[in-house]
Design a protein around this motif. Structure first.
Motif, PDB file in Angstrom:
ATOM      1  N   PRO A 153       1.116  -0.745   0.128  1.00 41.29           N
ATOM      2  CA  PRO A 153       0.310   0.390   0.247  1.00 41.29           C
ATOM      3  C   PRO A 153       0.750   1.033   0.218  1.00 41.29           C
ATOM      4  O   PRO A 153       0.321   2.399  -0.665  1.00 41.29           O
ATOM      5  N   ASN A 185     -10.393  10.551  -4.713  1.00 43.08           N
ATOM      6  CA  ASN A 185     -12.099   9.728  -4.892  1.00 43.08           C
ATOM      7  C   ASN A 185     -12.953  10.679  -4.108  1.00 43.08           C
ATOM      8  O   ASN A 185     -12.487  10.724  -2.663  1.00 43.08           O
ATOM      9  N   PRO A 186     -14.064  11.086  -4.174  1.00 41.87           N
ATOM     10  CA  PRO A 186     -14.805  12.122  -3.306  1.00 41.87           C
ATOM     11  C   PRO A 186     -14.945  10.750  -1.944  1.00 41.87           C
ATOM     12  O   PRO A 186     -15.429   9.514  -2.077  1.00 41.87           O
ATOM     13  N   ILE A 187     -15.521  11.115  -0.759  1.00 46.00           N
ATOM     14  CA  ILE A 187     -15.685  10.954   0.548  1.00 46.00           C
ATOM     15  C   ILE A 187     -16.905  10.689   0.348  1.00 46.00           C
ATOM     16  O   ILE A 187     -17.319   9.046   0.860  1.00 46.00           O
ATOM     17  N   ALA A 209     -17.251   6.092   3.447  1.00 42.86           N
ATOM     18  CA  ALA A 209     -16.031   6.862   3.315  1.00 42.86           C
ATOM     19  C   ALA A 209     -14.976   6.879   3.120  1.00 42.86           C
ATOM     20  O   ALA A 209     -14.424   7.487   2.269  1.00 42.86           O
ATOM     21  N   ASN A 225     -15.190   4.654   0.273  1.00 49.50           N
ATOM     22  CA  ASN A 225     -14.682   5.469  -1.218  1.00 49.50           C
ATOM     23  C   ASN A 225     -13.496   5.980  -1.475  1.00 49.50           C
ATOM     24  O   ASN A 225     -13.556   6.526  -2.405  1.00 49.50           O
ATOM     25  N   LYS A 226     -13.040   7.052  -0.107  1.00 46.23           N
ATOM     26  CA  LYS A 226     -11.893   7.563  -0.637  1.00 46.23           C
ATOM     27  C   LYS A 226     -10.909   7.169  -1.028  1.00 46.23           C
ATOM     28  O   LYS A 226      -9.609   6.983  -2.058  1.00 46.23           O
ATOM     29  N   MET A 227     -10.456   5.648   0.221  1.00 44.70           N
ATOM     30  CA  MET A 227      -9.175   4.793  -0.168  1.00 44.70           C
ATOM     31  C   MET A 227      -9.743   3.901  -0.517  1.00 44.70           C
ATOM     32  O   MET A 227      -9.558   3.002  -1.769  1.00 44.70           O
ATOM     33  N   TYR A 240      -1.078  -0.520   6.259  1.00 42.71           N
ATOM     34  CA  TYR A 240      -2.651   0.974   5.938  1.00 42.71           C
ATOM     35  C   TYR A 240      -2.294   2.305   7.107  1.00 42.71           C
ATOM     36  O   TYR A 240      -2.756   3.004   7.371  1.00 42.71           O
ATOM     37  N   LEU A 267      -0.257   4.910   7.236  1.00 41.04           N
ATOM     38  CA  LEU A 267      -1.458   5.728   5.652  1.00 41.04           C
ATOM     39  C   LEU A 267      -2.303   6.388   6.430  1.00 41.04           C
ATOM     40  O   LEU A 267      -2.544   7.453   5.221  1.00 41.04           O
ATOM     41  N   ASP A 322      -3.435  10.354   6.296  1.00 41.00           N
ATOM     42  CA  ASP A 322      -4.779  10.780   4.727  1.00 41.00           C
ATOM     43  C   ASP A 322      -5.240  12.326   5.541  1.00 41.00           C
ATOM     44  O   ASP A 322      -5.135  12.161   7.079  1.00 41.00           O
ATOM     45  N   PRO A 323      -4.682  13.261   4.143  1.00 42.80           N
ATOM     46  CA  PRO A 323      -5.359  14.519   4.912  1.00 42.80           C
ATOM     47  C   PRO A 323      -6.874  14.700   4.942  1.00 42.80           C
ATOM     48  O   PRO A 323      -7.316  15.376   5.708  1.00 42.80           O
ATOM     49  N   LEU A 324      -7.400  13.689   5.507  1.00 34.44           N
ATOM     50  CA  LEU A 324      -9.064  13.942   5.502  1.00 34.44           C
ATOM     51  C   LEU A 324      -8.979  13.532   7.388  1.00 34.44           C
ATOM     52  O   LEU A 324      -9.828  13.639   7.970  1.00 34.44           O
TER      53      LEU A 324
END
Lengths: 314, 535
Positions: free
Chosen positions: A200, A272-274, B255, B258-260, B312, B315, B319-321
């Motif tokens: 990853p 990708n959008p969340i 979420a 979707n994002k990762m 993982y 990561l 992540d900026p999330l």
């Protein structure tokens, strides 16, 4: 006394002026009163002032103010030559325009600075323009506003708008195309990284592209007629960030690495959008323009809503 | 509370409990707490009807009562609980995904009845399951009750507060309003502590005895009427908070997915599951979990080595999330999930999505830009977003008029002269979320109105089809011939059939939309709640 003065004027004025100009040429950074006094000890202050005034009025000298006092400097022959044959008002306007540099100056501002009537200024500006000493440039900030600057100057970015403008028109289609191309590039890279089936960490790192890489890609595509700089591409990439399609990180890079600026490198990657479009937007009410006027029993109501009817029939 | 909320509450009450309950409930919502007499007077409803309505509302936890200082009882409606009726389908669906059909039916029964004793719930569910099964087979009570216990164990169901049986209760002075005496006594003797814990285990053991005693459901039904139920007085209800926690976790997991990617979301799921019990539902962070712990708790099907897991986690933390944060280095790295931040991000993503759909992607770009940069002048917005000045101006003013952005004036001089003032655009997520929430409420109300309208329009047709179906069913039972059946079926003409189909389609679609809007409502409500809890 008066006799002496007249005599002096007649014979020596030219000589004194020449001396002062010589002095100025020797010291191109400017001379003070003190210097003239030292060099021409016999000169009376009155005569010195007279000579300097004459030189100033004929435009051969510039008067500057410095921390040590007044400073006289010779004007370069070129600009002096250019406005030869102009009157004082023209010179004044020319100077104001020259001071404005490549940002240009608006005619109304010239009026404030010169205290001349507008009609006069317009005449002078026309005159100067016909002599190709100055030019008028239309600003992108306000399409009807003309700014004046010296003829040989390249207008500032704030006036022309940089690469994104052609004749004061913002090239929004061009920006849109670049925006899409940059995103496509980053997306392909991200997809390739995802498909590589590596660990990853490597997957993520290989999905990043530096702004230099994007710049190179866009240059090679040849979609742009104008030369784009790295900064231009970064502006485009920033719009992608605001679109929520891309994210950026900054990493430290060794000085001299391709695409690094001040030891930093900006890396971009497609994300990708969340969330998917949220629930409320999947109903007609989410988009309804008359939502606030909608009440059961009213002229506009859920029961007789045409948007709902269409939506249900869809 | 807003007009939109009251309207929606009223519609929900009307739909689920009928006109009188709606009248009483809406009156209480509008006026705050009121005594019985006043409710009856102001709504123009006979007292006994009001009482019945209040019973219904109290049974469903929509109304609470309390003794006023002056010695009379006041009733108060809770709009937040009424609005949860909207979410019932989602609770039931989640119970189904987690605990299968049995779980689904248990939760459904509890929601439909408000409060229920365990034995009646188990019986009812078993009966219903048996009905759907083939002949000769029957649902075992033990199985149902074990599911029930599991639901209780995972806190999805909890015990209602029960009246405290204290000797003082008997000696208490007669209440001012004799009609309410029982209520008043209950009210004072509600112990809050007896929710789960010991009572739960005792219940299950008793119930096991119960089931072994009576084997079939026929026998049981007879028994019902004869003997008092063993767990009489101990009632259970659905723990909506726990369901909300589950929904929130799912939203976070979704979420991340979707994002990762799927694996990351699975890791986050594991982390959330581990902290389900240790973290209170309104905490802003989960308890720190070490990477070793997470590794041990990963589902068996996932063949991730410790090394990959660490990658993982790194990561996720990077992540900026910022959903996952690193809180320490012990135990191979300690990780927390930032719940508040996650909700805030989800909520602003919802706002962005609204702007995107309503005003287009350019506008969404401007909105996100302001959201990121906090305060911007108009010129800066144009430059950063690369939108022509004229369009940008239009969009900003549109967003401003819809209250999605606001304008902050900063005067350079005390006279507030426009030429010497900075005008900065900014976004306030909290107030925008509140605004959007109101819009959601009104949307759901509109959808319900429309659904009622659709059914009302076709009322005659619906009644006809129901009648015919009943006739067919009865004829089938008596063994009528095929031709006869067909004849009756043809009583509904082809266009009528078509109309019925269309109606069904419309109603289904509206129903689905109601649930979708509720998802938005949930995210916004959770965010607003968690933000106000923080301050």
């Amino acid at each position: 006394m008066a006799d002496v003065k007249v005599k002096l004027e007649a014979a020596d004025v030219a000589e004194i002026e020449n001396r002062i100009i010589e002095l100025c040429q020797q010291l191109p950074r400017g001379i003070t009163d003190q210097v003239i006094q030292n060099e021409l000890p016999h000169l009376e202050p009155q005569h010195r002032a007279m000579a300097i005034n004459r030189l100033l009025s004929t435009g051969q000298l510039d008067l500057l103010k410095s921390s040590t006092g007044l400073l006289y400097r010779i004007k370069d022959a070129q600009s002096a030559g250019k406005i030869k044959g102009s009157d004082n008002q023209e010179k004044l306007v020319y100077q104001i325009i020259e001071d404005a540099g490549n940002k240009g100056i608006w005619s109304r501002d010239i009026r404030y600075k010169s205290n001349l009537p507008l009609t006069e200024i317009n005449k002078i500006l026309k005159n100067l323009e016909s002599k190709k000493l100055i030019k008028a440039v239309k600003s992108v900030a306000a399409s009807k506003k003309k700014v004046y600057m010296l003829y040989n100057l390249q207008p500032d970015r704030s006036v022309t708008g940089g690469a994104w403008y052609s004749d004061q028109d913002f090239e929004s289609e061009f920006v849109e195309v670049l925006n899409q191309q940059c995103f496509k590039f980053l997306q392909t890279k991200a997809e390739a990284a995802r498909d590589s089936k590596q660990s990853p960490m490597i997957q993520r790192n290989s999905s990043f592209a530096s702004s230099h890489e994007v710049w190179k890609f866009i240059c090679e595509l040849g979609i742009s007629k104008v030369e784009l700089s790295m900064d231009d591409i970064e502006t485009i990439l920033n719009t992608l960030i605001y679109d929520g399609k891309v994210e950026m990180t900054i990493i430290a890079a060794k000085e001299g690495t391709v695409g690094s600026v001040d030891g930093q490198m900006k890396l971009y990657r497609a994300v990708n959008p969340i969330i998917h479009p949220t629930g409320i937007m999947r109903t007609p009410c989410g988009l309804c323009p008359v939502f606030d006027d909608c009440h059961e029993g009213g002229e506009i109501s859920p029961s007789n809503c045409t948007y709902m009817t269409e939506w249900l029939e869809f | 509370m807003t007009q939109a909320e009251i309207k929606l509450c009223s519609l929900l009450l009307q739909e689920h409990f009928g006109e009188i309950v709606d009248k009483v409930g809406t009156y209480l919502l509008r006026t705050g707490s009121q005594p019985l007499r006043l409710i009856s007077n102001d709504t123009g409803t006979p007292v006994d009807q009001v009482k019945k309505a209040l019973c219904v509302l109290i049974q469903h936890n929509l109304v609470s009562y309390q003794l006023n200082k002056r010695g009379f009882v006041e009733y108060e409606a809770h709009h937040d609980r009424v609005l949860r009726i909207l979410r019932y389908p989602r609770y039931i669906y989640n119970a189904k995904t987690l605990y299968g059909d049995t779980g689904e039916l248990i939760v459904e029964e509890l929601l439909l009845n408000g409060k229920m004793s365990m034995s009646t719930a188990v019986k009812k569910v078993a009966d219903r399951l048996t009905e759907t099964m083939e002949d000769g087979k029957a649902m075992d009570y033990g199985e149902v009750s074990s599911t029930f216990v599991r639901l209780v164990d995972t806190h999805f169901i909890y015990r209602c507060p029960a009246p405290l049986e204290s000797p003082e209760g008997v000696a208490a002075p007669a209440p001012v309003a004799p009609l309410l005496s029982t209520n008043e006594k209950d009210m004072y003797t509600v112990p809050k502590l007896s929710m789960i814990g010991k009572g739960k285990r005792r219940r299950s053991s008793e119930d096991d005895d119960d089931t072994s005693e009576q084997q079939t459901k026929r026998q049981k039904k007879e028994a019902d009427s004869k003997e008092a139920l063993p767990d009489d007085g101990i009632y259970w209800q659905v723990n909506t908070e726990r369901f909300h926690q589950h929904f929130r976790d799912q939203a976070i997991i979704g979420a991340i997915a979707n994002k990762m990617d799927q694996v990351s979301s699975e890791i986050v799921r594991t982390m959330l599951r581990m902290s389900e019990v240790t973290t209170s539902s309104n905490a802003s962070h989960t308890q720190p979990l070490s990477s070793n712990e997470i590794f041990r708790s990963l589902p068996a099907g996932y063949n991730i080595s410790k090394q990959v897991l660490d990658q993982y986690l790194a990561l996720l933390a990077d992540d900026p999330l910022e959903f996952v944060g690193r809180s320490g280095d012990s135990g191979g790295g300690m990780f927390v999930i930032n719940l508040h931040k996650a909700l805030a991000t989800l909520s602003s993503a919802t706002l962005e999505s609204v702007v995107q759909e309503r005003f287009g992607s350019r506008c969404a770009r401007i909105f996100r830009l302001i959201l990121r940069k906090r305060h911007l002048e108009q010129k800066q917005v144009e430059d950063f977003a690369m939108v022509p000045a004229k369009e940008a101006k239009d969009m900003l003013y549109q967003l401003l008029s819809e209250n999605l952005v606001f304008l902050q004036e900063i005067p350079k001089t005390p006279d507030h002269a426009p030429s010497r003032t900075f005008y900065l655009y900014a976004v306030n997520t909290l107030s925008s979320s509140r605004l959007l929430l109101q819009r959601c409420y009104k949307t759901v109300a509109n959808l319900i109105e429309r659904r009622l309208f659709e059914t009302k329009e076709n009322k005659r047709l619906l009644e006809k089809s129901q009648r015919i179906e009943a006739i067919i069913a009865s004829m089938q039972a008596t063994g009528a011939e095929e031709t006869q059946l067909q004849e009756i079926e043809e009583m509904i003409t082809a266009p009528e059939r078509q109309q019925l189909e269309a109606l069904k389609h419309n109603v289904n679609r509206i129903d689905a939309s109601e649930n979708q809007v509720d998802e938005t409502i949930f995210i916004l409500e959770s965010y607003i709640e968690s933000t106000s809890a923080k301050h």
